[in-house]
Design a protein around this motif. Structure first.
Motif, PDB file in Angstrom:
ATOM      1  N   LYS A  29       0.846  -1.202   0.000  1.00 59.14           N
ATOM      2  CA  LYS A  29       0.000   0.000   0.000  1.00 59.14           C
ATOM      3  C   LYS A  29       0.874   1.242   0.000  1.00 59.14           C
ATOM      4  O   LYS A  29       1.919   1.250   0.654  1.00 59.14           O
ATOM      5  N   PRO A  30       0.469   2.317  -0.687  1.00 55.46           N
ATOM      6  CA  PRO A  30       1.266   3.552  -0.626  1.00 55.46           C
ATOM      7  C   PRO A  30       1.198   4.156   0.772  1.00 55.46           C
ATOM      8  O   PRO A  30       0.197   4.003   1.464  1.00 55.46           O
ATOM      9  N   LEU A  31       2.251   4.837   1.185  1.00 54.53           N
ATOM     10  CA  LEU A  31       2.300   5.426   2.520  1.00 54.53           C
ATOM     11  C   LEU A  31       1.241   6.518   2.649  1.00 54.53           C
ATOM     12  O   LEU A  31       1.068   7.315   1.750  1.00 54.53           O
ATOM     13  N   LYS A  32       0.550   6.509   3.801  1.00 54.09           N
ATOM     14  CA  LYS A  32      -0.497   7.508   4.023  1.00 54.09           C
ATOM     15  C   LYS A  32       0.134   8.857   4.331  1.00 54.09           C
ATOM     16  O   LYS A  32       1.068   8.954   5.114  1.00 54.09           O
ATOM     17  N   ARG A  33      -0.384   9.901   3.721  1.00 50.51           N
ATOM     18  CA  ARG A  33       0.110  11.249   4.009  1.00 50.51           C
ATOM     19  C   ARG A  33      -0.940  11.970   4.844  1.00 50.51           C
ATOM     20  O   ARG A  33      -2.068  12.177   4.395  1.00 50.51           O
ATOM     21  N   THR A  34      -0.588  12.304   6.067  1.00 49.89           N
ATOM     22  CA  THR A  34      -1.544  13.019   6.907  1.00 49.89           C
ATOM     23  C   THR A  34      -1.383  14.515   6.659  1.00 49.89           C
ATOM     24  O   THR A  34      -0.273  15.017   6.589  1.00 49.89           O
ATOM     25  N   SER A  35      -2.505  15.210   6.513  1.00 49.32           N
ATOM     26  CA  SER A  35      -2.430  16.647   6.225  1.00 49.32           C
ATOM     27  C   SER A  35      -1.988  17.398   7.481  1.00 49.32           C
ATOM     28  O   SER A  35      -2.415  17.075   8.581  1.00 49.32           O
ATOM     29  N   PRO A  36      -1.136  18.412   7.329  1.00 49.58           N
ATOM     30  CA  PRO A  36      -0.646  19.162   8.493  1.00 49.58           C
ATOM     31  C   PRO A  36      -1.759  19.980   9.141  1.00 49.58           C
ATOM     32  O   PRO A  36      -2.762  20.293   8.495  1.00 49.58           O
ATOM     33  N   PRO A  37      -1.614  20.339  10.449  1.00 51.26           N
ATOM     34  CA  PRO A  37      -2.666  21.079  11.162  1.00 51.26           C
ATOM     35  C   PRO A  37      -3.035  22.396  10.489  1.00 51.26           C
ATOM     36  O   PRO A  37      -4.179  22.828  10.592  1.00 51.26           O
ATOM     37  N   GLU A  38      -2.070  23.040   9.797  1.00 47.18           N
ATOM     38  CA  GLU A  38      -2.360  24.315   9.137  1.00 47.18           C
ATOM     39  C   GLU A  38      -3.498  24.156   8.127  1.00 47.18           C
ATOM     40  O   GLU A  38      -4.352  25.037   8.009  1.00 47.18           O
ATOM     41  N   GLU A  39      -3.498  23.007   7.417  1.00 44.64           N
ATOM     42  CA  GLU A  39      -4.549  22.782   6.404  1.00 44.64           C
ATOM     43  C   GLU A  39      -5.915  22.652   7.051  1.00 44.64           C
ATOM     44  O   GLU A  39      -6.911  23.164   6.525  1.00 44.64           O
ATOM     45  N   HIS A  40      -5.986  21.960   8.205  1.00 45.65           N
ATOM     46  CA  HIS A  40      -7.263  21.824   8.910  1.00 45.65           C
ATOM     47  C   HIS A  40      -7.763  23.193   9.366  1.00 45.65           C
ATOM     48  O   HIS A  40      -8.958  23.489   9.269  1.00 45.65           O
ATOM     49  N   LEU A  41      -6.837  24.019   9.860  1.00 50.37           N
ATOM     50  CA  LEU A  41      -7.220  25.353  10.333  1.00 50.37           C
ATOM     51  C   LEU A  41      -7.730  26.208   9.174  1.00 50.37           C
ATOM     52  O   LEU A  41      -8.716  26.933   9.313  1.00 50.37           O
ATOM     53  N   LYS A  42      -7.059  26.106   8.019  1.00 51.24           N
ATOM     54  CA  LYS A  42      -7.501  26.883   6.848  1.00 51.24           C
ATOM     55  C   LYS A  42      -8.881  26.425   6.381  1.00 51.24           C
ATOM     56  O   LYS A  42      -9.749  27.244   6.072  1.00 51.24           O
ATOM     57  N   ALA A  43      -9.087  25.092   6.343  1.00 55.32           N
ATOM     58  CA  ALA A  43     -10.390  24.551   5.936  1.00 55.32           C
ATOM     59  C   ALA A  43     -11.482  25.008   6.892  1.00 55.32           C
ATOM     60  O   ALA A  43     -12.584  25.380   6.461  1.00 55.32           O
ATOM     61  N   THR A  45     -11.518  27.769   8.645  1.00 55.40           N
ATOM     62  CA  THR A  45     -11.775  29.193   8.391  1.00 55.40           C
ATOM     63  C   THR A  45     -12.731  29.358   7.221  1.00 55.40           C
ATOM     64  O   THR A  45     -13.728  30.083   7.321  1.00 55.40           O
ATOM     65  N   VAL A  46     -12.439  28.666   6.109  1.00 63.12           N
ATOM     66  CA  VAL A  46     -13.288  28.784   4.915  1.00 63.12           C
ATOM     67  C   VAL A  46     -14.707  28.310   5.223  1.00 63.12           C
ATOM     68  O   VAL A  46     -15.686  28.997   4.883  1.00 63.12           O
ATOM     69  N   LEU A  47     -14.836  27.156   5.905  1.00 59.36           N
ATOM     70  CA  LEU A  47     -16.167  26.611   6.213  1.00 59.36           C
ATOM     71  C   LEU A  47     -16.940  27.551   7.139  1.00 59.36           C
ATOM     72  O   LEU A  47     -18.142  27.749   6.955  1.00 59.36           O
ATOM     73  N   SER A  48     -16.253  28.141   8.117  1.00 57.26           N
ATOM     74  CA  SER A  48     -16.920  29.075   9.029  1.00 57.26           C
ATOM     75  C   SER A  48     -17.439  30.288   8.275  1.00 57.26           C
ATOM     76  O   SER A  48     -18.584  30.706   8.489  1.00 57.26           O
ATOM     77  N   ILE A  49     -16.603  30.854   7.390  1.00 52.67           N
ATOM     78  CA  ILE A  49     -17.028  32.045   6.627  1.00 52.67           C
ATOM     79  C   ILE A  49     -18.243  31.692   5.762  1.00 52.67           C
ATOM     80  O   ILE A  49     -19.235  32.441   5.742  1.00 52.67           O
ATOM     81  N   LEU A  50     -18.205  30.546   5.100  1.00 55.06           N
ATOM     82  CA  LEU A  50     -19.338  30.122   4.254  1.00 55.06           C
ATOM     83  C   LEU A  50     -20.606  29.987   5.081  1.00 55.06           C
ATOM     84  O   LEU A  50     -21.683  30.443   4.669  1.00 55.06           O
ATOM     85  N   THR A  51     -20.495  29.352   6.277  1.00 53.75           N
ATOM     86  CA  THR A  51     -21.672  29.164   7.131  1.00 53.75           C
ATOM     87  C   THR A  51     -22.211  30.495   7.614  1.00 53.75           C
ATOM     88  O   THR A  51     -23.425  30.701   7.652  1.00 53.75           O
ATOM     89  N   ILE A  52     -21.295  31.424   7.993  1.00 53.00           N
ATOM     90  CA  ILE A  52     -21.738  32.752   8.467  1.00 53.00           C
ATOM     91  C   ILE A  52     -22.532  33.457   7.365  1.00 53.00           C
ATOM     92  O   ILE A  52     -23.652  33.926   7.596  1.00 53.00           O
ATOM     93  N   VAL A  53     -21.957  33.485   6.151  1.00 49.87           N
ATOM     94  CA  VAL A  53     -22.622  34.187   5.042  1.00 49.87           C
ATOM     95  C   VAL A  53     -23.970  33.540   4.730  1.00 49.87           C
ATOM     96  O   VAL A  53     -25.003  34.232   4.641  1.00 49.87           O
ATOM     97  N   ALA A  54     -24.006  32.212   4.629  1.00 52.31           N
ATOM     98  CA  ALA A  54     -25.242  31.514   4.253  1.00 52.31           C
ATOM     99  C   ALA A  54     -26.324  31.688   5.311  1.00 52.31           C
ATOM    100  O   ALA A  54     -27.471  32.029   4.981  1.00 52.31           O
TER     101      ALA A  54
END
Ligand SMILES: [Zn+2]
Length: 161
Positions: A29-43, A45-54
Motif C-alpha cells: 500500500k502507498p504510505l499515508k500522508r496526513t495533512s498538516p494542522p495548518e490545512e485543517h485550520l484553513k479549511a 476558516t473557509v467553512l466558518s465564513i461560508l456558514t456565516i454568510v449563508a
C-alpha cells in the motif's frame, strides 16, 4: 511476509509480528500522508465564513420577505432565530480558529524540539553514533517475498515424481 527484525515467516501485513511484536506495515500500500494542522485550520476558516454568510443571508431573507405580515406562519420566527444563532456561533468559531492559527505559527517547530531532546538526552552516551530508524519506504515489497519458501519446498518434490 517476513518480519524484518526476527525473520519469522508467514506474517500478515498491517499486524504485529507473532514472535517479536514488531509492527509490520503493508508495503504494497502507498504510505499515508496526513495533512498538516495548518490545512485543517484553513479549511475550518473557509467553512466558518461560508456558514456565516449563508445563515445570515437566509435569516435576513426570512425576516424581510416572509416576516411581520398577518399571514406569516409562526414557525418562521424560530427558524430565522436559529439561523441567526448559527451565524453567531460560527463567528466565534472563526475568531477561535484565527487565534489558534496565530498560536500555531508562534510555536517551536517539532523538529527543533526533537533535536534539542536528542542532544540533551544523549550527551553522556559513550558514543554519538546511533542506528538509523528503519526505512520502510526502501524495503522489498511483500508481493516479491511472499510464499518464496513455499515454492522452494515444493520444487524438489515435483522433480522426484
Ligand atoms: Zn518479528
Amino acid at each position: 511476509m517476513f518480519c524484518p527484525r526476527c525473520g519469522r515467516a508467514e506474517q500478515m501485513p498491517e499486524t504485529y509480528c507473532r514472535q517479536c511484536g514488531l509492527f509490520l506495515p503493508d508495503l504494497s500500500k502507498p504510505l499515508k500522508r496526513t495533512s498538516p494542522p495548518e490545512e485543517h485550520l484553513k479549511a475550518n476558516t473557509v467553512l466558518s465564513i461560508l456558514t456565516i454568510v449563508a445563515s445570515l443571508t437566509l435569516s435576513l431573507l426570512l425576516f424581510i420577505v416572509l416576516g411581520f405580515k398577518p399571514e406569516t406562519h409562526p414557525l418562521i420566527y424560530p427558524t430565522a432565530g436559529i439561523l441567526l444563532a448559527m451565524c453567531g456561533w460560527h463567528i466565534q468559531t472563526l475568531i477561535r480558529t484565527q487565534m489558534l492559527m496565530k498560536q500555531w505559527k508562534r510555536r517551536t517547530p517539532l523538529k527543533e524540539v526533537q533535536a534539542h531532546e536528542t542532544t540533551t538526552a544523549f550527551k553522556s552516551a559513550p558514543t554519538a553514533e546511533m542506528l538509523n530508524p528503519a526505512d520502510f519506504t526502501d524495503a522489498i515489497p511483500a508481493s516479491v517475498t511472499e510464499h518464496t519458501t513455499r515454492h522452494l519446498a515444493e520444487t524438489p518434490r515435483q522433480k522426484s515424481r
